[in-house]
Design a protein around this motif. Sequence first.
Motif, mmCIF file in Angstrom:
data_model
loop_
_atom_site.group_PDB
_atom_site.id
_atom_site.type_symbol
_atom_site.label_atom_id
_atom_site.label_comp_id
_atom_site.label_asym_id
_atom_site.label_seq_id
_atom_site.Cartn_x
_atom_site.Cartn_y
_atom_site.Cartn_z
ATOM 1 N N SER A 118 26.149 43.615 59.350
ATOM 2 C CA SER A 118 27.140 42.888 58.364
ATOM 3 C C SER A 118 26.400 41.883 57.786
ATOM 4 N N GLY A 171 33.688 36.431 68.640
ATOM 5 C CA GLY A 171 34.268 37.131 67.385
ATOM 6 C C GLY A 171 33.067 37.669 66.670
ATOM 7 N N GLY A 222 28.322 42.589 64.819
ATOM 8 C CA GLY A 222 27.079 42.107 65.342
ATOM 9 C C GLY A 222 26.026 41.394 64.531
ATOM 10 N N VAL A 281 30.978 38.392 72.399
ATOM 11 C CA VAL A 281 32.315 38.551 72.898
ATOM 12 C C VAL A 281 33.224 38.938 71.427
ATOM 13 N N ALA A 330 36.693 43.746 69.601
ATOM 14 C CA ALA A 330 36.111 45.334 68.953
ATOM 15 C C ALA A 330 34.932 45.445 69.396
ATOM 16 N N GLU A 357 36.627 41.430 74.978
ATOM 17 C CA GLU A 357 37.944 40.836 75.481
ATOM 18 C C GLU A 357 38.182 39.823 74.265
ATOM 19 N N SER A 358 39.357 39.141 74.580
ATOM 20 C CA SER A 358 39.687 38.134 73.562
ATOM 21 C C SER A 358 39.055 36.993 73.948
ATOM 22 N N ASP A 391 32.407 32.946 65.207
ATOM 23 C CA ASP A 391 32.747 33.199 63.601
ATOM 24 C C ASP A 391 34.012 34.174 63.686
ATOM 25 N N LYS A 447 37.848 29.161 59.609
ATOM 26 C CA LYS A 447 38.124 30.219 58.435
ATOM 27 C C LYS A 447 39.524 29.568 58.135
HETATM 28 C C1 LIG Z 1 34.237 37.988 60.461
HETATM 29 S S1 LIG Z 1 34.180 38.947 61.920
HETATM 30 C C2 LIG Z 1 32.629 38.394 62.541
HETATM 31 C C3 LIG Z 1 31.494 38.860 62.021
HETATM 32 C C4 LIG Z 1 30.374 38.846 62.675
HETATM 33 N N1 LIG Z 1 29.968 37.124 63.084
HETATM 34 C C5 LIG Z 1 29.118 39.562 62.457
HETATM 35 O O1 LIG Z 1 28.222 38.676 62.116
HETATM 36 O O2 LIG Z 1 28.952 40.644 62.311
HETATM 37 C C6 LIG Z 1 35.321 38.236 62.834
HETATM 38 C C7 LIG Z 1 35.469 38.914 64.375
HETATM 39 O O3 LIG Z 1 36.574 38.120 64.903
HETATM 40 C C8 LIG Z 1 36.959 38.964 65.822
HETATM 41 N N2 LIG Z 1 38.213 38.622 66.620
HETATM 42 C C9 LIG Z 1 39.554 38.150 66.197
HETATM 43 N N3 LIG Z 1 40.302 37.905 67.011
HETATM 44 C C10 LIG Z 1 39.471 37.591 68.247
HETATM 45 C C11 LIG Z 1 39.884 37.429 69.410
HETATM 46 N N4 LIG Z 1 40.840 36.915 69.918
HETATM 47 N N5 LIG Z 1 38.789 37.336 70.424
HETATM 48 C C12 LIG Z 1 37.598 37.927 70.063
HETATM 49 N N6 LIG Z 1 37.230 38.295 68.957
HETATM 50 C C13 LIG Z 1 38.100 38.211 67.865
HETATM 51 C C14 LIG Z 1 37.428 40.235 64.933
HETATM 52 O O4 LIG Z 1 37.431 41.452 65.877
HETATM 53 C C15 LIG Z 1 36.163 40.166 64.221
HETATM 54 O O5 LIG Z 1 35.246 41.199 64.624
#
Ligand SMILES: C[S@@+](CC[C@H](N)C(=O)[O-])C[C@H]1O[C@@H](n2cnc3c(N)ncnc32)[C@H](O)[C@@H]1O
Length: 315
Positions: free
Chosen positions: A160, A187, A191, A207, A210, A227-228, A246, A275
């Motif tokens: 990304s 988040g 990756g 972590v 997804a 996990e969350s 992030d 954000k």
């Molecule tokens: C903007 S993306 C991150 C992009 C990442 N930093 C990268 O470099 O590819 C935000 C991420 O936050 C994750 N996310 C949202 N709520 C979450 C939670 N409760 N626990 C873990 N991840 C979470 C989403 O699944 C998403 O993959």
Amino acid sequence: MVSILTSMGQNKCTGYLAPLDFELDLKKELTLLGIAILETHGRLFLCEGEAQDVVFAQDTWHDVEKVEYSSISNAAEALRTRAGRWSHYSINNHRRAELVLDKIPSVKIKRYNFLDPIPQTSIGVFSLLSESQMLVSPKTNCPLPFGEIQFNEDKINPPSRAYLKLWELFTLYNIRPLAGQRVIDVGSCPGGWTWVLQTVGCHVVSVDKAPLDPKIAALPNIEFLKESAFGLRPQHIGKLDWFFSDIICYPDKLLELVTRFRDSGLVDNFACTIKFQAPTDFETMFKLKAIPGSRIVHLSCNKHEVTWINLKNNS
Ligand SMILES: C[S@@+](CC[C@H](N)C(=O)[O-])C[C@H]1O[C@@H](n2cnc3c(N)ncnc32)[C@H](O)[C@@H]1O
């Protein structure tokens, strides 16, 4: 040549340059900080007083003056006496400004590689307001024009474009973890950040709810927890040199999460994206900024978000 101090009789005038499309956020922040706006020119806000730490200023211009000039050579001479290297912020009279630039040492816009050294000397900036008057600042906060860095991007490895935020933090701000350090990236999917952290030699606990891109998940020194982040307990994760986030969440949820990790005493440093939904949550942003050792910046590649940095050695 007459040099007039700006700000209608004030002693000091500072210019704050908003990131593209974030003029309203800068204006709101200046108002909340009680900084009086004297004039605006495009995304440049000229304000009363000494330079302050303003998050939505992509760059800050110190000691701004309005300088009268009578010719191209005369303008160039006025600039040469004030600073060594110049950039031009274009409001008006673009062709004339190019002729001035031909006569002074100017900063060339170039693309950087990740972790390239950045020139440390400060630069001046000028802007022609008319055929006889220009705005001049002999010193700006950022050693690169307009607080922006352009990279030779890696179009192959990161999954990304979010990786550019860490590239900027590590390269332009020189804020980065050391090889061998243990870090968490919450988040993290798909990756991009985990990839950057792994490439600089960190052991990464990554972590997300997804999954990681399989190419990233297969790299060494990455432990993925699906996990969350909000269910994480610092004691289960153990000692960390850095906490990176992030994660997409409301700023107050991020504040809660980082407070839990800070209070545990198990984390030394933090770098997290705050954000925003519309409207910008200035209240939480200021709470994060007030935590000792904190700094908040709007990176060139941040959109409606800013980056909170909290360093142990700055507390
Ligand atoms: C903007 S993306 C991150 C992009 C990442 N930093 C990268 O470099 O590819 C935000 C991420 O936050 C994750 N996310 C949202 N709520 C979450 C939670 N409760 N626990 C873990 N991840 C979470 C989403 O699944 C998403 O993959």
